[in-house]
Scaffold this motif. Structure first.
Motif, PDB file in Angstrom:
ATOM      1  N   UNK A   1      19.061 -24.279 -49.490  1.00 50.82           N
ATOM      2  CA  UNK A   1      20.068 -23.231 -49.686  1.00 50.82           C
ATOM      3  C   UNK A   1      20.580 -23.259 -51.125  1.00 50.82           C
ATOM      4  N   UNK A   2      20.868 -24.452 -51.634  1.00 52.95           N
ATOM      5  CA  UNK A   2      21.318 -24.569 -53.028  1.00 52.95           C
ATOM      6  C   UNK A   2      20.231 -24.113 -53.995  1.00 52.95           C
ATOM      7  N   UNK A   3      18.968 -24.396 -53.650  1.00 54.25           N
ATOM      8  CA  UNK A   3      17.867 -23.925 -54.490  1.00 54.25           C
ATOM      9  C   UNK A   3      17.822 -22.403 -54.516  1.00 54.25           C
ATOM     10  N   UNK A   4      18.138 -21.777 -53.385  1.00 54.61           N
ATOM     11  CA  UNK A   4      18.205 -20.319 -53.347  1.00 54.61           C
ATOM     12  C   UNK A   4      19.324 -19.784 -54.220  1.00 54.61           C
ATOM     13  N   UNK A   5      20.457 -20.466 -54.194  1.00 52.14           N
ATOM     14  CA  UNK A   5      21.584 -20.053 -55.045  1.00 52.14           C
ATOM     15  C   UNK A   5      21.212 -20.191 -56.521  1.00 52.14           C
ATOM     16  N   UNK A   6      20.607 -21.314 -56.879  1.00 49.98           N
ATOM     17  CA  UNK A   6      20.168 -21.508 -58.267  1.00 49.98           C
ATOM     18  C   UNK A   6      19.181 -20.416 -58.680  1.00 49.98           C
ATOM     19  N   UNK A   7      18.247 -20.096 -57.794  1.00 53.92           N
ATOM     20  CA  UNK A   7      17.247 -19.072 -58.106  1.00 53.92           C
ATOM     21  C   UNK A   7      17.915 -17.728 -58.350  1.00 53.92           C
ATOM     22  N   UNK A   8      18.874 -17.379 -57.506  1.00 51.86           N
ATOM     23  CA  UNK A   8      19.592 -16.133 -57.697  1.00 51.86           C
ATOM     24  C   UNK A   8      20.352 -16.097 -59.010  1.00 51.86           C
ATOM     25  N   UNK A   9      20.977 -17.210 -59.353  1.00 50.85           N
ATOM     26  CA  UNK A   9      21.713 -17.269 -60.618  1.00 50.85           C
ATOM     27  C   UNK A   9      20.781 -17.100 -61.812  1.00 50.85           C
ATOM     28  N   UNK A  10      19.610 -17.721 -61.740  1.00 51.29           N
ATOM     29  CA  UNK A  10      18.647 -17.608 -62.840  1.00 51.29           C
ATOM     30  C   UNK A  10      18.136 -16.174 -62.957  1.00 51.29           C
ATOM     31  N   UNK A  11      17.859 -15.544 -61.826  1.00 53.82           N
ATOM     32  CA  UNK A  11      17.398 -14.153 -61.855  1.00 53.82           C
ATOM     33  C   UNK A  11      18.460 -13.224 -62.433  1.00 53.82           C
ATOM     34  N   UNK A  12      19.710 -13.629 -62.323  1.00 52.84           N
ATOM     35  CA  UNK A  12      20.803 -12.826 -62.894  1.00 52.84           C
ATOM     36  C   UNK A  12      21.102 -13.192 -64.341  1.00 52.84           C
ATOM     37  N   UNK A  13      20.345 -14.121 -64.911  1.00 52.76           N
ATOM     38  CA  UNK A  13      20.489 -14.405 -66.325  1.00 52.76           C
ATOM     39  C   UNK A  13      20.938 -15.796 -66.700  1.00 52.76           C
ATOM     40  N   UNK A  14      21.220 -16.660 -65.724  1.00 52.79           N
ATOM     41  CA  UNK A  14      21.628 -18.026 -66.060  1.00 52.79           C
ATOM     42  C   UNK A  14      20.478 -18.752 -66.762  1.00 52.79           C
TER      43      UNK A  14
ATOM     44  N   UNK B   1      16.435 -21.284 -47.913  1.00 49.61           N
ATOM     45  CA  UNK B   1      16.269 -20.730 -49.260  1.00 49.61           C
ATOM     46  C   UNK B   1      16.695 -19.265 -49.288  1.00 49.61           C
ATOM     47  N   UNK B   2      16.289 -18.514 -48.285  1.00 47.96           N
ATOM     48  CA  UNK B   2      16.692 -17.099 -48.210  1.00 47.96           C
ATOM     49  C   UNK B   2      18.203 -16.955 -48.087  1.00 47.96           C
ATOM     50  N   UNK B   3      18.840 -17.869 -47.330  1.00 50.39           N
ATOM     51  CA  UNK B   3      20.307 -17.798 -47.212  1.00 50.39           C
ATOM     52  C   UNK B   3      20.962 -17.979 -48.570  1.00 50.39           C
ATOM     53  N   UNK B   4      20.447 -18.926 -49.362  1.00 48.70           N
ATOM     54  CA  UNK B   4      20.997 -19.112 -50.700  1.00 48.70           C
ATOM     55  C   UNK B   4      20.819 -17.889 -51.569  1.00 48.70           C
ATOM     56  N   UNK B   5      19.642 -17.275 -51.493  1.00 50.69           N
ATOM     57  CA  UNK B   5      19.422 -16.043 -52.241  1.00 50.69           C
ATOM     58  C   UNK B   5      20.409 -14.961 -51.809  1.00 50.69           C
ATOM     59  N   UNK B   6      20.617 -14.855 -50.483  1.00 51.92           N
ATOM     60  CA  UNK B   6      21.549 -13.846 -49.975  1.00 51.92           C
ATOM     61  C   UNK B   6      22.951 -14.039 -50.534  1.00 51.92           C
ATOM     62  N   UNK B   7      23.356 -15.297 -50.711  1.00 57.87           N
ATOM     63  CA  UNK B   7      24.695 -15.577 -51.235  1.00 57.87           C
ATOM     64  C   UNK B   7      24.861 -15.110 -52.674  1.00 57.87           C
TER      65      UNK B   7
END
Length: 325
Positions: free
Chosen positions: A270-283, A48-54
């Motif tokens: 990892x994909x969940x981390x990417x989704x979380x990052x996208x949502x935090x950025x406004x998705x 999850x952290x790796x996805x966030x990092x991406x």
């Protein structure tokens, strides 16, 4: 008190606050609602952290994570979800169906990203896979084809098999869907399916006592997080019975299980981390489609096969994604 001393006092007081309290003032906070313990979920958290990092987020730098661990006691999850809501976290990551359902019941406004082993539409987590429409989206690990594929592997390993046992956790929300898929496949393949339930280590022992008495030709293990956590116990008992066993995740075969076929859990987190990052950025969470598995891993442990005196058919070996020597 002099101004300089006052500033030192205030700074020391802030430093003494819990990390979560400081983070709420300085950084966005993710609430990680876990069904397992911290140690048991370490691999998922790292993925999850790796996805966030991406997506540009690093824990402790520009994002904070508040962890809550149910340690297999699902009844604790509603209170934990409510606590995260009171903390006004920016997003909740829900590990497995019990956590996802608890988070969904606790809030209709905070975005939820889940990783589950059931149909999110049927469970009421989302209105539609492509257009979730609410405050939740995420990853599902299931596919209707999995039950049939795993039973086909039973036939590969034990061509004369007629009775197959299945070990499941009866209190897990995803169990009903999983059983339905396997039962349908068993009818197609002409196999008799016998269910065994376990939701505690003692019940696993009792289930295997029942399996030993029933003498099935093979065993399927369910996808519930509790069973994954108890993989060492399950693998040992299946090995003692010399029972050809198909497991749902690579973690089982890496721990000494015979064959596994299923989704890559680490990649899902990892994909969940990417989704979380996208949502935090406004998705918009309502418009992020639920991701479904498109590829599955077949992993074979040859050492386990040798110990069980099972010859892996060349065709099955050729289809494998990984062979553990």
């Amino acid at each position: 008190m002099r101004r300089r001393d006052l500033l030192k006092f205030v700074g020391a007081s802030l430093a003494a606050l819990p990390a979560a309290a400081r983070a709420q003032h300085d950084l966005p906070v993710i609430g990680f609602l876990g069904t397992l313990s911290e140690a048991q979920a370490a691999a998922q958290v790292n993925a999850f952290r790796r996805g966030l990092n991406e997506t540009g987020f690093t824990e402790g730098q520009n994002i904070a994570i508040e962890y809550r661990w149910a340690e297999g006691q699902f009844q604790r999850l509603p209170a934990m979800a409510a606590e995260l809501v009171r903390l006004h976290v920016s997003l909740i990551l829900a590990q497995a169906p019990p956590a996802a359902l608890s988070a969904k019941a606790a809030t209709t406004s905070i975005p939820i990203v889940f990783v589950v082993g059931l149909d999110p539409v049927g469970a009421g987590l989302v209105a539609d896979l492509n257009h979730p429409g609410g405050n939740a989206t995420g990853m599902t690990l299931i596919s209707d084809a999995l039950g049939e594929k795993r039973l086909e592997m039973v036939r590969d390993l034990a061509p004369k098999a007629s009775v197959v046992a299945m070990l499941v956790n009866p209190i897990s929300p995803d169990t009903v869907v999983e059983i339905r898929s396997v039962q349908k496949a068993s009818q197609t393949l002409g196999l008799q399916l016998v269910m065994f339930n376990a939701s505690s280590p003692n019940e696993i022992e009792a289930a295997f006592d029942g399996i030993a008495e029933r003498k099935p030709d093979a065993l399927l293990v369910g996808t519930d997080p509790f069973l994954l956590n108890q993989r060492a116990q399950i693998i040992a008992r299946a090995g003692h019975l010399a029972l050809p066993t198909i497991y749902p995740f690579r973690e089982f075969t890496a721990a000494g299980g015979l064959v596994s076929y299923g989704t890559n859990i680490a990649n899902s987190y990892r994909q969940a981390g990417i989704y979380s990052g996208r949502i935090l950025k406004g998705a918009n969470v309502a418009e992020l489609p639920v991701m479904q598995p498109t590829t599955f891993e077949l992993v074979i442990n040859l050492k386990a096969a040798s110990a069980l005196h099972i010859d892996i058919p060349p065709a099955l070996h050729a289809r494998s994604n990984e062979v553990i020597e």
